[in-house]
Design a protein around this motif. Sequence first.
Motif, PDB file in Angstrom:
ATOM      1  N   SER A 156     -23.465  11.661   6.420  1.00  0.00           N
ATOM      2  CA  SER A 156     -23.490  10.668   7.490  1.00  0.00           C
ATOM      3  C   SER A 156     -22.771  11.203   8.711  1.00  0.00           C
ATOM      4  CB  SER A 156     -22.859   9.348   7.031  1.00  0.00           C
ATOM      5  OG  SER A 156     -21.476   9.504   6.744  1.00  0.00           O
ATOM      6  N   SER A 171     -18.216   5.900  -6.490  1.00  0.00           N
ATOM      7  CA  SER A 171     -19.446   6.529  -6.967  1.00  0.00           C
ATOM      8  C   SER A 171     -19.630   6.312  -8.469  1.00  0.00           C
ATOM      9  CB  SER A 171     -19.432   8.026  -6.646  1.00  0.00           C
ATOM     10  OG  SER A 171     -19.589   8.253  -5.264  1.00  0.00           O
ATOM     11  N   GLN A 193     -21.671  -1.484   3.998  1.00  0.00           N
ATOM     12  CA  GLN A 193     -20.634  -0.460   4.031  1.00  0.00           C
ATOM     13  C   GLN A 193     -19.298  -1.166   4.257  1.00  0.00           C
ATOM     14  OE1 GLN A 193     -20.929   3.628   5.857  1.00  0.00           O
ATOM     15  NE2 GLN A 193     -19.570   2.721   7.379  1.00  0.00           N
ATOM     16  N   ILE A 217     -21.632   0.916  -0.034  1.00  0.00           N
ATOM     17  CA  ILE A 217     -21.105   2.195   0.431  1.00  0.00           C
ATOM     18  C   ILE A 217     -19.643   2.023   0.799  1.00  0.00           C
ATOM     19  CG2 ILE A 217     -21.292   4.008   2.188  1.00  0.00           C
ATOM     20  CD1 ILE A 217     -24.255   3.159   2.506  1.00  0.00           C
ATOM     21  N   GLN A 218     -18.810   2.897   0.300  1.00  0.00           N
ATOM     22  CA  GLN A 218     -17.411   2.937   0.744  1.00  0.00           C
ATOM     23  C   GLN A 218     -17.370   3.683   2.063  1.00  0.00           C
ATOM     24  OE1 GLN A 218     -15.312   6.175  -0.797  1.00  0.00           O
ATOM     25  NE2 GLN A 218     -14.339   6.028   1.222  1.00  0.00           N
ATOM     26  N   ASN A 245     -21.191  10.792  -0.415  1.00  0.00           N
ATOM     27  CA  ASN A 245     -21.508  11.016   0.987  1.00  0.00           C
ATOM     28  C   ASN A 245     -20.419  11.843   1.651  1.00  0.00           C
ATOM     29  OD1 ASN A 245     -22.270  10.606   3.784  1.00  0.00           O
ATOM     30  ND2 ASN A 245     -20.893   8.840   3.843  1.00  0.00           N
ATOM     31  N   ILE A 287     -27.879  -0.732   7.054  1.00  0.00           N
ATOM     32  CA  ILE A 287     -26.655  -0.939   6.289  1.00  0.00           C
ATOM     33  C   ILE A 287     -25.686  -1.720   7.158  1.00  0.00           C
ATOM     34  CG2 ILE A 287     -24.723   0.214   5.134  1.00  0.00           C
ATOM     35  CD1 ILE A 287     -26.774   2.719   5.084  1.00  0.00           C
ATOM     36  N   LEU A 316     -28.443   5.052  -6.415  1.00  0.00           N
ATOM     37  CA  LEU A 316     -27.301   4.178  -6.654  1.00  0.00           C
ATOM     38  C   LEU A 316     -27.642   3.056  -7.636  1.00  0.00           C
ATOM     39  CD1 LEU A 316     -26.172   3.725  -2.930  1.00  0.00           C
ATOM     40  CD2 LEU A 316     -25.476   5.523  -4.545  1.00  0.00           C
ATOM     41  N   SER A 339     -17.504   7.923  -0.247  1.00  0.00           N
ATOM     42  CA  SER A 339     -17.615   8.764   0.946  1.00  0.00           C
ATOM     43  C   SER A 339     -16.330   9.536   1.193  1.00  0.00           C
ATOM     44  CB  SER A 339     -17.909   7.903   2.179  1.00  0.00           C
ATOM     45  OG  SER A 339     -19.109   7.171   2.019  1.00  0.00           O
ATOM     46  N   THR A 342     -16.446  -2.724  -6.055  1.00  0.00           N
ATOM     47  CA  THR A 342     -17.836  -2.295  -5.886  1.00  0.00           C
ATOM     48  C   THR A 342     -18.785  -3.250  -6.590  1.00  0.00           C
ATOM     49  OG1 THR A 342     -17.114   0.010  -5.758  1.00  0.00           O
ATOM     50  CG2 THR A 342     -19.445  -0.389  -6.242  1.00  0.00           C
ATOM     51  N   GLY A 388     -21.705   2.710  -6.753  1.00  0.00           N
ATOM     52  CA  GLY A 388     -21.854   2.651  -5.307  1.00  0.00           C
ATOM     53  C   GLY A 388     -21.899   4.051  -4.733  1.00  0.00           C
ATOM     54  N   LEU A 389     -21.727   4.157  -3.418  1.00  0.00           N
ATOM     55  CA  LEU A 389     -21.721   5.460  -2.761  1.00  0.00           C
ATOM     56  C   LEU A 389     -20.337   5.712  -2.190  1.00  0.00           C
ATOM     57  CD1 LEU A 389     -23.545   7.898  -1.938  1.00  0.00           C
ATOM     58  CD2 LEU A 389     -23.829   6.754   0.286  1.00  0.00           C
TER      59      LEU A 389
END
Length: 353
Positions: free
Chosen positions: A132, A35, A238, A19-20, A69, A215, A14, A42, A342, A39-40
Amino acid sequence: MSDLRRAFCEQFGLEHPVIQAPMIGPKPALAAAVSAAGGLGSIACAAMSPDQVRAEVAALRSRTDRPFNLNFFAHRRAAPDPGREAAWAARLAPFYAEYGLDPAVVAPGPERAPFDAGMAEIVAELRPPVVSFHFGLPDPDLLASVRETGCRILGCATTVAEARWLAARGVDAIIAQGVEAGGHRGLFLSEDLAGQIGTLALVPQVVDAVDMPVIAAGGIADARGSAASFALGAAAVQVGTAYLACDAAGLSAVHARALAEADDAATALTTVFTGRPARGIRNRAMRALGPIAPDAPAFPRAAVALQPVRAAAEARGSGDFTPLWAGQGAPLAKIRDAAELTRALAEGAARLR
């Protein structure tokens, strides 16, 4: 960026330690935007079929080649309880009558299925960078199959005991979910809501208890929240509710309106919509049936009988029977662009130091 956050970003590929949160409802455009911004993003898969997961991932990958994710539920299916479901249907009968609905005609609602061999095959096929789990972890053989794909694995803890349980089973990082968080509580070792604690207290205790990245989740909606989380030792944050307010989430009109009007006392924990505790914006269903309803059918069966009433109300522009998931930070959700949010959560936090 601190060494802790930099190491987390390097581990997960990242640019930003953001993280969303995976949420059922938002469109794949939201995860893709997060993303693409570093960020990440999901995708919540618990209400999808394998083909739907495949389509969502294809839509995301058509927009960005950055990490993402896939989130799954790891609950145990409850045994059918016809008596309890009949009693719940009786409680809902006045609402059926109000909307002119036939209680004998109830179509099955969308299943909230636990992670199984079919989804393990999808993970092996799609090879998402991160997977996750909510409500604990799947059985060891299924977890091992995920690990064999090379995916990083995240687990959600609402207590220090749950964090230690996850760490002992080899997850790569732990999401410490404070009670402020919107949507379903990730609790799995105990159903005692009185034992659930806030993000400010939970995060540093989890950081002290486990030797892996933590997180922070719950009540974080702007740079101040992420800065506080980083000060507590979190390697990343998150964020869910603030992303729901972004245009890319594509929320329904009733949910978007409720979120825009939410104040600091707008949300509560409830079991009336699914049978498991979750935080959402108070509405008629929560006031009339709960918000905590001990007689609600076990997760996710409570939603089935309520679905026709929800659909009828939504057709009239009402969110009276809709699960309006949101966290306590809802009034802080001001940014409409997911990429901007983000960056603000990460870069803004750095400026606040």
